[in-house]
Design a protein around this motif. Structure first.
Motif: not given
Length: 608
Positions: A286-292, A319-327, A346-348, A365-373
């Motif tokens: 596994s590799w963890h890239m963070g992404a938070d 959207t700008p978020q798509d560039a983030f998901i692309d990475f 999960n927070d991104g 999953h560590w933070l409560n954001v719009a996209t739920k578990p």
């Protein structure tokens, strides 16, 4: 305990009758995690001189060899590993692939004339031997009986940010041993490995590759998978503070040293080259890239180039978020090509993207954001519970372990939502973060971590509430103790008193006083020795070459605490927070340096 009927008789006779009946009821062995079931038998097992470890196959032999090492470390003597028939008092290790019902990590333990551990896999047999060690830690005589003990969750872990502020390898080795002892199997390490390819990134806080190889080997021996993380594209400042060409630039022209410019192909190439270097020392799949926290509350509008990049690649509706998901997805593909699965926080995943995260990415999953578990599960993403409620933060939030235990917290309880089923939930972990690196020492963090570690071990393996009260659960943990080979890092090798420290021509006379957390203060005629000056990172003076000076003594100032580390001919003096050793400069000043950058001074102590 079964109720014991007491016949109508005198008080003394009643007490005697009750005592005899209670003694006849076999006790349930005490372990952490608690055994998932126990069927009592008749009699007992006794570990004694002459006990052997019986192991007939290669897998069995590896498990037995590790058990023999640990029995010796725990003070149970040298136990031979043999093959062939078992006799009374022996401990038998058996790996039987046909026992598929035990799964990858479950085992059966039988105690009687001999003690036997049976599992379908080597890992399962190993966990059975952890139970054996815990039982023998409480005495050499065990009640006869049988258990089939299988974990509820696949991933049972601890996350440690050994980023920015260095954590000693001795501390991490203790953690690995205690994790395995309590049947935890995954250690996430966000850390910096000293880079050969990018020496400009080697600001202090790093580990050498040999240090990591030794830690990974210990993890493999004890069935703890060590998953590395380099957080990106945010929190990249440990890597790109000296690479302004890779830093995201806002519309005012200001560089952002913690944010990688995801629109630049050079940034992706840089990050993946670090992944390749880590693959030289980490063996996890596994590799963890963070992404938070890429934007850390800022608006993407400050970075118009991000939206331009997204639209150029995904069309006008991007959207700008798509560039983030692309990475994220490009890193996923790169990792997958090298046989590794990707993990992210999960927070991104705010729902503002039109491009989905690649299937198979594990979301922690560590933070409560719009996209739920529940939404993440419905989309098929493996989900690990890394809830903020399980955090221990230096200088910040500390998990309320007692409260979680009393609520019967389990890995279905995410921030903002509790799921009805554990399907698709890989497990849970506690997380240790150094938001204020000087607010606690390593030894204090270890003290804080112990209860949380045992709680998450219990909640991920079996019944999250095996004892009626939290006090009883902590008593269970105390009975089990620490893993064999665990080292007490609070020991101070010299008594309190006034000493003269000599290293070559350098000489310091100081009063040595032990601190409650197992370090020392060094009080001279002009104050207490402290590292002060230079650039602060997380409130810690982490620049090599900073001078050690005498400052007003302050018992709460952790940067005035020191470790006396035995060395050939004397002691090295290491700061409790910066984890750099004192060296003597050419002009006679005391300065701090990482041990691989400048030879540490070795101090000879004489009573003043």
């Amino acid at each position: 305990m079964l109720a014991v009927p007491v016949p109508p008789a005198g008080a003394a006779e009643a007490r005697e009758t009750a005592g005899a009946a209670a003694a006849a009821v076999p006790a349930v062995p005490v372990t952490v995690p608690a055994l998932n079931g126990w069927t009592p038998g008749t009699g007992h097992y006794t570990y004694e001189r002459g006990t052997r470890l019986v192991a007939d196959g290669r897998a069995e032999r590896r498990v037995a060899d590790t058990l023999a090492d640990d029995l010796r470390a725990a003070g149970h003597g040298t136990v031979p590993v043999v093959s062939g028939g078992a006799r009374k008092g022996d401990i038998v290790v058996d790996v039987s692939p046909g026992r598929a019902a035990l799964g990858k990590e479950g085992y059966e333990l039988r105690a009687g004339a001999r003690l036997s551990v049976t599992a379908a896999t080597e890992t399962g047999a190993f966990y059975g031997t952890r139970t054996v060690l815990q039982l023998l830690a409480q005495g050499d005589r065990l009640p006869a009986g049988r258990t089939v003990d299988v974990p509820r969750y696949e991933e049972r872990g601890v996350g440690v940010c050994a980023c920015y502020v260095h954590i000693t390898t001795q501390w991490l080795e203790n953690l690995v041993r205690d994790m395995a002892y309590h049947k935890l199997n995954q250690l996430l390490l966000e850390l910096k490995v000293k880079s050969d390819a990018h020496p400009e990134a080697n600001t202090w806080g790093y580990y050498t590759k040999d240090e990591i190889r030794r830690l990974v080997a210990l993890g493999e021996k004890y069935h703890v998978t060590i998953v590395p993380e380099i957080n990106s594209p945010g929190h990249m400042d440990p890597w790109i503070e000296n690479r302004p060409d890779l830093q995201l630039t806002d519309s005012d022209g200001d560089k952002q040293p913690s944010r990688l410019d995801i629109t630049r192909p050079e940034a992706f190439a840089y990050y993946t080259s670090l992944m390749d270097e880590y693959a030289q020392v980490f063996t996890a799949d596994s590799w963890h890239m963070g992404a938070d926290e890429y934007m850390l509350g800022s608006d993407f509008a400050k970075y118009p180039q991000v939206l331009e990049y997204a639209r150029a690649k995904y069309g006008e509706d991007a959207t700008p978020q798509d560039a983030f998901i692309d990475f994220v997805n490009r890193v996923h593909a790169y990792a997958a090509d090298r046989g590794k699965e990707l993990r992210i926080w999960n927070d991104g995943l705010t729902g503002a993207n039109t491009v989905p995260v690649t299937a198979g990415t594990t979301v922690e999953h560590w933070l409560n954001v719009a996209t739920k578990p529940s939404e993440l599960r419905a989309r098929g993403y493996p989900l690990m519970n890394a809830a903020y409620a399980l955090y221990l933060v230096r200088g910040g939030f500390h998990s309320d372990t007692k409260g979680l235990y009393e609520q019967s917290w389990d890995p279905r309880s995410f921030e903002g939502e509790k799921l009805a089923s554990r399907e698709g939930i890989t497990g849970a972990k506690i997380s240790l973060w150094p938001d204020n690196g000087r607010s606690e020492t390593e030894n204090e963090v270890a003290e804080d971590t112990g209860p949380a570690l045992r709680h998450v071990a219990q909640a991920t393996w079996g019944d999250p509430h095996p004892d009626a009260t939290y006090a009883r659960f902590t008593a269970r943990a105390a009975a089990v103790g620490h893993a064999p080979g665990w080292r007490d890092l609070t020991r101070v090798p010299v008594a309190n008193g006034t000493y003269t420290f000599r290293s070559g021509a350098a000489r310091v006379t100081a009063e040595v006083g032990r601190t409650p957390d197992g370090y020392v203060t060094l009080k001279t005629a002009d104050g207490c020795l402290e590292v002060r000056g230079g650039k602060l990172t997380l409130n810690v003076p982490l620049q090599p070459g900073i001078e050690v000076s005498e400052q007003a003594c302050d018992a709460a100032n952790t940067v005035q605490r020191w470790q006396l580390a035995p060395a050939r001919g004397g002691y090295r003096l290491i700061n409790a927070i910066t984890q750099m050793a004192v060296s003597v400069s050419d002009d006679g000043r005391l300065v701090q340096y990482p041990p691989d950058q400048r030879p540490s001074a070795v101090w000879q102590l004489t009573t003043a």
